[in-house]
Enzyme design. Structure first.
Site, PDB file in Angstrom:
ATOM      1  N   LYS A   1       1.655 -13.755   0.216  1.00 20.52           N
ATOM      2  CA  LYS A   1       1.771 -12.620  -0.703  1.00 20.52           C
ATOM      3  C   LYS A   1       3.219 -12.160  -0.678  1.00 20.52           C
ATOM      4  CE  LYS A   1      -1.482  -8.835  -1.574  1.00 20.52           C
ATOM      5  NZ  LYS A   1      -2.512  -7.989  -0.972  1.00 20.52           N
TER       6      LYS A   1
ATOM      7  N   ARG B   1     -10.492   3.076  -5.173  1.00 17.14           N
ATOM      8  CA  ARG B   1     -10.007   3.789  -6.356  1.00 17.14           C
ATOM      9  C   ARG B   1     -10.982   3.532  -7.498  1.00 17.14           C
ATOM     10  NH1 ARG B   1      -4.189   1.317  -5.621  1.00 17.14           N
ATOM     11  NH2 ARG B   1      -5.611  -0.301  -4.907  1.00 17.14           N
TER      12      ARG B   1
ATOM     13  N   HIS C   1      -2.670   6.295   0.217  1.00 20.72           N
ATOM     14  CA  HIS C   1      -2.956   5.848   1.590  1.00 20.72           C
ATOM     15  C   HIS C   1      -2.966   7.045   2.545  1.00 20.72           C
ATOM     16  CE1 HIS C   1      -0.833   1.956   0.168  1.00 20.72           C
ATOM     17  NE2 HIS C   1      -2.110   1.644   0.280  1.00 20.72           N
TER      18      HIS C   1
ATOM     19  N   SER D   1       0.654   0.960  -4.845  1.00 21.69           N
ATOM     20  CA  SER D   1       1.956   0.448  -4.394  1.00 21.69           C
ATOM     21  C   SER D   1       2.605  -0.384  -5.498  1.00 21.69           C
ATOM     22  CB  SER D   1       1.784  -0.416  -3.141  1.00 21.69           C
ATOM     23  OG  SER D   1       1.194   0.317  -2.110  1.00 21.69           O
TER      24      SER D   1
HETATM   25  P1  ADP Z   1      -4.445  -4.507   0.374  1.00 21.16           P
HETATM   26  O1  ADP Z   1      -3.402  -5.501  -0.011  1.00 21.16           O
HETATM   27  O2  ADP Z   1      -5.168  -4.849   1.642  1.00 21.16           O
HETATM   28  O3  ADP Z   1      -5.391  -4.074  -0.716  1.00 21.16           O
HETATM   29  P2  ADP Z   1      -3.148  -1.941   0.041  1.00 21.16           P
HETATM   30  O4  ADP Z   1      -1.979  -1.443   0.817  1.00 21.16           O
HETATM   31  O5  ADP Z   1      -2.959  -2.158  -1.405  1.00 21.16           O
HETATM   32  O6  ADP Z   1      -3.583  -3.233   0.801  1.00 21.16           O
HETATM   33  O7  ADP Z   1      -4.360  -0.949   0.245  1.00 21.16           O
HETATM   34  C1  ADP Z   1      -4.946  -0.705   1.495  1.00 21.16           C
HETATM   35  C2  ADP Z   1      -6.220   0.076   1.287  1.00 21.16           C
HETATM   36  O8  ADP Z   1      -5.922   1.366   0.754  1.00 21.16           O
HETATM   37  C3  ADP Z   1      -7.219  -0.555   0.310  1.00 21.16           C
HETATM   38  O9  ADP Z   1      -8.530  -0.288   0.751  1.00 21.16           O
HETATM   39  C4  ADP Z   1      -6.944   0.174  -0.981  1.00 21.16           C
HETATM   40  O10 ADP Z   1      -8.064   0.171  -1.841  1.00 21.16           O
HETATM   41  C5  ADP Z   1      -6.654   1.566  -0.445  1.00 21.16           C
HETATM   42  N1  ADP Z   1      -5.827   2.338  -1.371  1.00 21.16           N
HETATM   43  C6  ADP Z   1      -4.678   1.955  -1.977  1.00 21.16           C
HETATM   44  N2  ADP Z   1      -4.207   2.935  -2.785  1.00 21.16           N
HETATM   45  C7  ADP Z   1      -5.094   3.966  -2.685  1.00 21.16           C
HETATM   46  C8  ADP Z   1      -5.194   5.262  -3.308  1.00 21.16           C
HETATM   47  N3  ADP Z   1      -4.313   5.676  -4.205  1.00 21.16           N
HETATM   48  N4  ADP Z   1      -6.239   6.051  -2.952  1.00 21.16           N
HETATM   49  C9  ADP Z   1      -7.158   5.606  -2.078  1.00 21.16           C
HETATM   50  N5  ADP Z   1      -7.148   4.399  -1.478  1.00 21.16           N
HETATM   51  C10 ADP Z   1      -6.123   3.585  -1.773  1.00 21.16           C
END
Ligand code: ADP
Length: 161
Positions: A42, A91, A18, A129
């Site tokens: 969730k 990703r 992130h 995460s």
């Molecule tokens: P959500 O539940 O909305 O998917 P996340 O916190 O999992 O929320 O992710 C938020 C955004 O960040 C999403 O677009 C996800 O694809 C992106 N994201 C998560 N991890 C990574 C990473 N390692 N590299 C790039 N983008 C990421």
């Protein structure tokens, strides 16, 4: 770009993936609002307030970043903040179907709002995460995948379990 972008997500918790997306998007926008989605359907490890507090600490001093929580549709939240861009990270291919479907739906709901994708950096393309939580739950360090204060918060969460 003279646009305000919203970076919505669960951020449960914030990872270096992130962080990398924000770091790269930072020069491109007038302002980026990191918006923690509150979704009661969730289950999460950290409360929205805890997640926001960690994010605020990590981005302390980044003057073009604002922080918020929101409920409901992302496009409605964007409109309420005058934002024309939704920032998302992509990703592996596993992200693609979901992100594409959501972006198409958002385009239907609000054609004036664009989804802006950044491809995950090689180094972070397998950082998630969910995996970080699973590893930390079993007492293993995740300090190379999350900011230090997130690592500490994870250790504390699982200390007594
Ligand atoms: P959500 O539940 O909305 O998917 P996340 O916190 O999992 O929320 O992710 C938020 C955004 O960040 C999403 O677009 C996800 O694809 C992106 N994201 C998560 N991890 C990574 C990473 N390692 N590299 C790039 N983008 C990421």
């Amino acid at each position: 770009m003279k646009s305000i972008a919203v970076y919505p997500g669960s951020f449960d918790p914030l990872t270096n993936g992130h962080l990398d997306i924000i770091r790269r998007a930072y020069p491109l926008f007038e302002k980026i609002i990191i918006a923690v989605a509150i979704n009661s359907r969730k289950s999460s490890l950290f409360t929205p307030e805890e997640r926001l507090a960690l994010i605020k600490e990590v981005f302390k001093g980044w003057d073009k970043i604002e922080f918020d929580t929101f409920q409901g549709l992302t496009v409605d939240y964007c409109k309420s903040r005058g934002a024309r861009v939704i920032l998302r990270g992509l990703r592996a291919v596993t992200d693609f179907d979901y992100e594409y479907a959501i972006s198409l739906m958002n385009k239907k709901l609000a054609p004036e709002i664009e989804t802006f994708f950044l491809m995950a950096d090689n180094e972070y393309s397998f950082v998630s995460s969910t995996i970080v939580k699973e590893v930390a739950r079993h007492g293993k360090a995740v300090s190379n995948q999350v900011p230090d204060i997130v690592n500490e918060a994870l250790l504390k969460k699982f200390e007594n379990s």
